[in-house]
Design a protein around this motif. Sequence first.
Motif, mmCIF file in Angstrom:
data_model
loop_
_atom_site.group_PDB
_atom_site.id
_atom_site.type_symbol
_atom_site.label_atom_id
_atom_site.label_comp_id
_atom_site.label_asym_id
_atom_site.label_seq_id
_atom_site.Cartn_x
_atom_site.Cartn_y
_atom_site.Cartn_z
ATOM 1 N N TRP A 33 -10.986 12.775 -6.607
ATOM 2 C CA TRP A 33 -11.427 12.938 -5.221
ATOM 3 C C TRP A 33 -12.650 12.070 -4.975
ATOM 4 N N THR A 34 -12.695 11.462 -3.820
ATOM 5 C CA THR A 34 -13.866 10.673 -3.440
ATOM 6 C C THR A 34 -14.498 11.301 -2.205
ATOM 7 N N ARG A 35 -15.740 10.965 -1.983
ATOM 8 C CA ARG A 35 -16.427 11.475 -0.800
ATOM 9 C C ARG A 35 -15.707 11.014 0.461
ATOM 10 N N ALA A 36 -15.242 9.773 0.452
ATOM 11 C CA ALA A 36 -14.532 9.246 1.630
ATOM 12 C C ALA A 36 -13.282 10.073 1.926
ATOM 13 N N GLU A 37 -12.541 10.449 0.886
ATOM 14 C CA GLU A 37 -11.357 11.284 1.107
ATOM 15 C C GLU A 37 -11.760 12.652 1.653
ATOM 16 N N ALA A 38 -12.834 13.211 1.117
ATOM 17 C CA ALA A 38 -13.266 14.549 1.534
ATOM 18 C C ALA A 38 -13.749 14.568 2.982
ATOM 19 N N GLU A 39 -14.076 13.422 3.557
ATOM 20 C CA GLU A 39 -14.491 13.379 4.957
ATOM 21 C C GLU A 39 -13.361 13.774 5.897
ATOM 22 N N ASP A 40 -12.135 13.494 5.503
ATOM 23 C CA ASP A 40 -10.963 13.860 6.304
ATOM 24 C C ASP A 40 -10.745 15.371 6.166
ATOM 25 N N PRO A 41 -10.753 16.115 7.281
ATOM 26 C CA PRO A 41 -10.587 17.573 7.199
ATOM 27 C C PRO A 41 -9.335 18.017 6.454
ATOM 28 N N GLU A 42 -8.244 17.286 6.587
ATOM 29 C CA GLU A 42 -7.020 17.654 5.867
ATOM 30 C C GLU A 42 -7.189 17.446 4.369
ATOM 31 N N GLN A 43 -7.822 16.351 3.988
ATOM 32 C CA GLN A 43 -8.079 16.085 2.569
ATOM 33 C C GLN A 43 -9.066 17.122 2.018
ATOM 34 N N PHE A 44 -10.049 17.477 2.835
ATOM 35 C CA PHE A 44 -11.021 18.489 2.407
ATOM 36 C C PHE A 44 -10.320 19.822 2.153
ATOM 37 N N ALA A 45 -9.389 20.180 3.016
ATOM 38 C CA ALA A 45 -8.623 21.415 2.822
ATOM 39 C C ALA A 45 -7.814 21.342 1.529
ATOM 40 N N GLN A 46 -7.263 20.166 1.219
ATOM 41 C CA GLN A 46 -6.524 19.998 -0.035
ATOM 42 C C GLN A 46 -7.453 20.114 -1.235
ATOM 43 N N LEU A 47 -8.656 19.586 -1.104
ATOM 44 C CA LEU A 47 -9.647 19.714 -2.179
ATOM 45 C C LEU A 47 -9.947 21.189 -2.431
#
Length: 178
Positions: free
Chosen positions: A39-53
């Motif tokens: 996981w990268t910070r850039a990916e975590a910025e996306d709310p959908e990616q954050f939910a997956q995290l």
Amino acid sequence: MPTLVEPSLAVHRSFLEAWGELEPHEERWMGAGGLNDQWTRAEAEDPEQFAQLIDAILAEADEETEMPSELVHQTVLWFVEADQWLGRLSIRHRLTPALLELGGHIGYVVRPSARRKGYATQMLVQSLPFAARLGIDPALVTCDSDNEPSRKVIQAAGGELEDERHGKLRFWVPTRVS
């Protein structure tokens, strides 16, 4: 008052701000440790990616989740106050030989802007009933031998020094109140 909670979407913005404060060697605390450590910070910025995290972090606690052979299940809790992400604490459900030597049951990090306010001690103390519910008593908590602040945190939570191995102090902390 800050408290340990399951990871949630409520602190998304603050989580990202905290991630930006951490040194590169501390960034491992922000993602799911075993299921996808890419996981990268850039990916975590996306709310959908954050939910997956978050889903991946929560899956690590589920004993039904298949983990890589070198990893153990862990319960991850976030230390938050309102919508502010202050830190992360991980409780490993069992110890491998390596964790028995170096890592221990419980690890934690406080975001840099929230350090020196007693939060690490609060986090560790609040985590002990969670560890007890997992059948852990006492919990092994380690820190680098030159990390005086962390040593004080562990001792304030009732940690008793067993020894030093490989540059790590090893403390046993009771998780059940007598």
